[in-house]
Design a protein around this motif. Sequence first.
Motif, PDB file in Angstrom:
ATOM      1  N   PRO A 189       0.825  -1.218   0.000  1.00  0.00           N
ATOM      2  CA  PRO A 189       0.000   0.000   0.000  1.00  0.00           C
ATOM      3  C   PRO A 189       0.858   1.266   0.000  1.00  0.00           C
ATOM      4  N   ALA A 190       0.331   2.294  -0.665  1.00  0.00           N
ATOM      5  CA  ALA A 190       0.960   3.618  -0.665  1.00  0.00           C
ATOM      6  C   ALA A 190       0.213   4.506   0.316  1.00  0.00           C
ATOM      7  N   ILE A 191       0.992   5.260   1.111  1.00  0.00           N
ATOM      8  CA  ILE A 191       0.399   6.174   2.092  1.00  0.00           C
ATOM      9  C   ILE A 191       0.103   7.512   1.417  1.00  0.00           C
ATOM     10  N   THR A 192      -1.072   8.057   1.703  1.00  0.00           N
ATOM     11  CA  THR A 192      -1.411   9.420   1.282  1.00  0.00           C
ATOM     12  C   THR A 192      -1.860  10.200   2.506  1.00  0.00           C
ATOM     13  N   LEU A 193      -1.267  11.389   2.704  1.00  0.00           N
ATOM     14  CA  LEU A 193      -1.729  12.297   3.750  1.00  0.00           C
ATOM     15  C   LEU A 193      -2.528  13.416   3.093  1.00  0.00           C
ATOM     16  N   GLY A 194      -3.645  13.761   3.697  1.00  0.00           N
ATOM     17  CA  GLY A 194      -4.487  14.815   3.134  1.00  0.00           C
ATOM     18  C   GLY A 194      -4.035  16.198   3.577  1.00  0.00           C
ATOM     19  N   ASP A 195      -4.089  17.166   2.648  1.00  0.00           N
ATOM     20  CA  ASP A 195      -3.862  18.564   3.028  1.00  0.00           C
ATOM     21  C   ASP A 195      -4.992  19.011   3.963  1.00  0.00           C
TER      22      ASP A 195
END
Length: 341
Positions: A189-195
């Motif tokens: 899995p790839a991590i994404t952080l939201g603005d």
Amino acid sequence: MRLAVVTVTLAAGTAGTDDYVETVLTVTIPAGATQGVVNLTIVDDNIDEATESLTAVGTATNATTSSPATVTILDDATDTPAITLGDVTVTEGTDPTAVIPVTLSNPSDEVVVVTVTLAAGTAGTDDYVETVLTVTIPAGATQGVVNLTIVDDNIDEATESLTAVGTATNATTSSPATVTILDDATDTPAITLGDVTVTEGTDPTAVIPVTLSNPSDEAVDVTVTLAAGTAGTDDYVETVLTVTIPAGATQGVVNLTIVDDNIDEATESLTAVGTATNATTSSPATVTILDDATDVPAITLGDVTVTEGTDPTAVIPVTLSNPSDEVVVVTVTLQQEQMIM
């Protein structure tokens, strides 16, 4: 009295000429005697066979031909073939099937129908298609395969395995073979952080969304590292932020504490990056901090009294209600007041 030379003629039945040595058999029975034997050589092969037979007829020029006699050949019990299944390793997403080799230790003179039974291990029935697998190995042959369908999902998984056992009514059951399933490398899995944008004084925390591109079969511990930008460490509480996303889930949040000061500031920002040992590092996300509107400083001028001729200047105090992070240039405008006499 004359001797009798008996010739024994063989006729194949269910036993063929690969089961005995075909040759001319003769025996001489001396004059006055009635007994003798012929010796038929039996072939000891490694083929699993049913009970077989052939016939023998004795003739002589000076004796009446015999009725057929039956020679029955029982098979060697050690000729029952043993099934062996081969271990196999496949990669999910690359190999749609696991081709499991099925081998007999020796051939049989009849077909061997092998049923392969599966037993889940660390790989469960959501990793492969559970079904009855069979292969028919023809008489005289020793090789075959069964094809096990592998499920290509998008779940990040450790290497998993299951076992397979082969059985047949006319062969010895196999030892368990192992099917090993390596995970698809693209399932990491790839991590994404939201603005996120917050207002100082209104929002005590910045709630940063943490998302995985796809689930994992184990927990993913994401560490969020902060990097100061125009917002410094006096604008937020610098600390280690972590969130554990459970196995099978894809969502979580971390909470960044925002410092509510009374300093008038421009809009500021910092960046956050998410990392984990079993997930791909995120791109930087931006946390934007809008200033508290009440932090705009108010100007206060102090009253002052001077004596003409004594005080060459009137020193007027200029005060801000609270500081600003940029210089404040105050322009003092004078208004003439008329004294009433």
